[in-house]
Design an enzyme around this catalytic site. Structure first.
Site, PDB file in Angstrom:
ATOM      1  N   ARG A   1       0.803  -1.223   0.000  1.00  0.00           N
ATOM      2  CA  ARG A   1       0.000   0.000   0.000  1.00  0.00           C
ATOM      3  C   ARG A   1       0.842   1.282   0.000  1.00  0.00           C
ATOM      4  O   ARG A   1       0.345   2.349   0.329  1.00  0.00           O
ATOM      5  CB  ARG A   1      -0.938  -0.007   1.206  1.00  0.00           C
TER       6      ARG A   1
ATOM      7  N   ASP B   1      -7.406   4.705  -5.509  1.00  0.00           N
ATOM      8  CA  ASP B   1      -6.226   5.437  -5.048  1.00  0.00           C
ATOM      9  C   ASP B   1      -4.972   5.040  -5.829  1.00  0.00           C
ATOM     10  O   ASP B   1      -4.161   5.886  -6.198  1.00  0.00           O
ATOM     11  CB  ASP B   1      -6.009   5.207  -3.550  1.00  0.00           C
TER      12      ASP B   1
ATOM     13  N   LYS C   1      -8.996  -2.532 -10.303  1.00  0.00           N
ATOM     14  CA  LYS C   1      -9.089  -3.600  -9.305  1.00  0.00           C
ATOM     15  C   LYS C   1      -9.735  -3.095  -8.029  1.00  0.00           C
ATOM     16  O   LYS C   1      -9.346  -2.056  -7.513  1.00  0.00           O
ATOM     17  CB  LYS C   1      -7.675  -4.126  -8.998  1.00  0.00           C
ATOM     18  N   THR C   2     -10.737  -3.764  -7.529  1.00  0.00           N
ATOM     19  CA  THR C   2     -11.218  -3.643  -6.151  1.00  0.00           C
ATOM     20  C   THR C   2     -12.475  -4.467  -6.005  1.00  0.00           C
ATOM     21  O   THR C   2     -13.393  -4.356  -6.827  1.00  0.00           O
ATOM     22  CB  THR C   2     -11.511  -2.196  -5.706  1.00  0.00           C
TER      23      THR C   2
ATOM     24  N   ASP D   1     -14.583  -3.960  -3.880  1.00  0.00           N
ATOM     25  CA  ASP D   1     -15.622  -3.057  -3.376  1.00  0.00           C
ATOM     26  C   ASP D   1     -16.616  -2.637  -4.454  1.00  0.00           C
ATOM     27  O   ASP D   1     -17.724  -2.199  -4.145  1.00  0.00           O
ATOM     28  CB  ASP D   1     -14.996  -1.791  -2.776  1.00  0.00           C
TER      29      ASP D   1
END
Length: 547
Positions: free
Chosen positions: A141, A172, A198-199, A201
């Site tokens: 990250r 992000d 990508k996610t 969520d």
């Protein structure tokens, strides 16, 4: 690595490419783009990559390609299908020119800055086809935002002769990719930067990006688990199960799982915010359903809670905004204080209204809101046990109602948080195909000299022959938001659309689901079998994109 029987069988699955990527690839460009918001400001900040056209790949004429070296980074939290993005990228690079080479930077953006990498070879990559996780090169990250980081990255890119860098990440991470593309373009370094969506969520989407990869697999995994809980709930008939689902901001995961499983209650953060509901309002809403069912002898049920709910309760959201600024500007002073001193420090620095909200919160929740932010300045909402907070408040509310004669049933709760269970699952057929196509699209964007683009694959609710691959400029996804006390360009999050068909579908049925036991048991995620089982898209995508 030792392979399971499942993995050996899954190795043989062959992802399907869209028609425009199967043979010779041509390029079709459509008009100039503008940012989602704050156009003048974004244009000034990204003069070299702003306003580029949308790209679609079509069948073209075979041509030669000079050899090139490409780098790839996996950034942020894991999502099913990441390995297939890399295998799609690798295979397409080798197809374009057998002398092309792919280098993976280890443990995320830190690998670029610290010059830690491996070359990804045919032998190495074959062990990761159709597998979950990001362990092929690891993830991290580290936020790429300083000139020093950009320059250190350029040192290793130049040393390895890397022409382009592919960053696979969420909103992000792709914001970082956008900033990096602009920097390298402004410096005329000759390094292209391409992003991939990508996610799990599901909040990285727009007209050109139908869904972020991993959402399909993760929601199917969670829905299978929720179905198991619903079956247990309907068997024992004595517990209310509070299930918190991953999704740091948007409630897409909770909504999709509700559409698949038909729980008694599914909270949608965006609706809570729209209706200006307080925490007490949310608890009242849950308790009314509990009381209704208890009156009919049903002292059991299932509640789905989106991970980011706390941030969307307006009073708490305003508190978090002020805490973000406070910790951004006074973090060094604050972090060396004891727990008790930190609470007093916050109370002494908050505005009167937010101070009142902070004081009314349970001490453990108040403490969690004041912990260190993640590298992007966000509250670490996964640490907040919202599901336990809600059930605890329901216990107190129902006890009060019992004394007042408003509740005569029993209430006992169980708690679950589904997060990591879905992040590294082996990708569904949808994600295996989608991700492989994204990797191939990234390679063709590079081969066509593009930088500052996100690879896209659209029309994925249709048969594979009708899928459309291409790219969208990263700057077109940006707006300005307050982060760590400053206004910064970031990719705009796609929240649940309260006027959209998926949410309206929930609204249409939720009263029935709350009163009846209408559970659906999706079963475990399917990788092969009848097409109607293993190749169906999420209900969300089907509702959004089809009539």
């Amino acid at each position: 690595m030792e392979k399971s029987v499942f993995q050996i069988a899954r190795d043989s699955y062959k992802p399907v490419l869209p028609k425009g990527l199967r043979t010779a690839v041509g390029l079709k460009e459509t008009g100039a783009t503008t940012s989602v918001g704050d156009q003048d400001e974004i244009k000034k900040m990204f003069p070299n990559t702003y306003g580029m056209p949308i790209v679609e790949f079509i069948e073209g004429i075979e041509g030669g390609h000079d050899p090139m070296n490409v780098g790839v980074i996996l950034s942020g939290g894991q999502a099913p299908g990441g390995h297939n993005v890399i295998t799609g990228l690798f295979d397409t690079l080798k197809k374009l020119n057998p002398h092309n080479r792919l280098f993976g930077f280890l443990l995320g953006p830190e690998g670029l800055v610290e010059h830690k990498y491996i070359e990804i070879t045919e032998t190495y990559v074959n062990d990761f086809r159709n597998t979950g996780g990001f362990d092929i090169i690891g993830s991290g990250r580290t936020k790429l935002e300083t000139e020093d980081q950009f320059e250190k990255g350029y040192e290793i890119l130049k040393y390895l002769g890397i022409k382009a860098l592919v960053i696979i990440g969420g909103d992000d991470s792709n914001t970082n990719a956008c900033v990096l593309a602009e920097y390298y373009k402004a410096k005329d370094y000759g390094v292209q930067v391409i992003g991939c969506p990508k996610t799990i969520d599901g909040d990285l989407k727009c007209e050109q990006i139908e869904t972020s990869f991993g959402f399909d697999t993760a929601t199917k995994v969670y829905s299978g688990l929720i179905g198991n809980i619903e079956r247990d709930c309907n068997s024992a008939r004595k517990y209310w199960h509070f299930v918190k689902l991953m999704g740091r901001s948007a409630s897409h995961i909770a909504l999709e799982c509700a559409l698949q499983c038909h729980p008694n209650i599914c909270l949608i953060s965006e609706e809570v915010q729209e209706k200006d509901m307080s925490l007490n309002d949310v608890v009242d809403q849950i308790c009314k359903v509990i009381a209704y069912r208890a009156d009919r002898g049903m002292n059991y049920g299932v509640v789905l809670v989106p991970e980011g709910l706390i941030e969307f309760i307006p009073a708490i959201g305003r508190l978090i905004d002020e805490l973000n600024d406070l910790l951004a500007f006074h973090g060094d002073e604050y972090k060396y204080l004891s727990t008790g001193e930190q609470r007093e420090y916050i109370l002494n620095h908050l505005s009167h209204k937010n101070k009142t909200t902070f004081e009314t919160l349970p001490s453990d929740v108040a403490r969690q809101l004041s912990l260190d932010r993640d590298p992007h300045g966000n509250v670490q909402v996964s640490l907040i046990e919202t599901e336990k907070l809600l059930s605890r408040m329901c216990t107190h509310r129902l006890a009060k109602w019992k004394k007042e004669g408003k509740f005569s049933g029993k209430f006992a709760s169980q708690h679950h948080f589904f997060g990591y269970e879905g992040r590294c699952a082996a990708p569904s057929n949808y994600d295996a195909n989608y991700c492989y196509a994204l990797g191939s699209s990234a390679a063709h964007l590079i081969a066509n000299g593009k930088t500052g683009y996100m690879a896209t694959v659209r029309n994925t609710y249709a048969p594979h022959d009708e899928w459309k691959a291409g790219g969208v400029p990263l700057t077109s996804l940006l707006n300005m938001e307050r982060r760590s006390g400053e206004m910064k360009p970031v990719i705009c999050k796609a929240l649940v659309d309260l006027n959209g068909r998926p949410f309206k579908e929930l609204v249409m049925h939720r009263d029935e689901w709350s009163k009846e036991t209408s559970f659906v048991y999706p079963g475990p995620i399917q990788y092969w079998g009848p097409s109607e089982v293993c190749d169906r898209t999420t209900i969300t995508l089907a509702l959004e994109r089809t009539e």
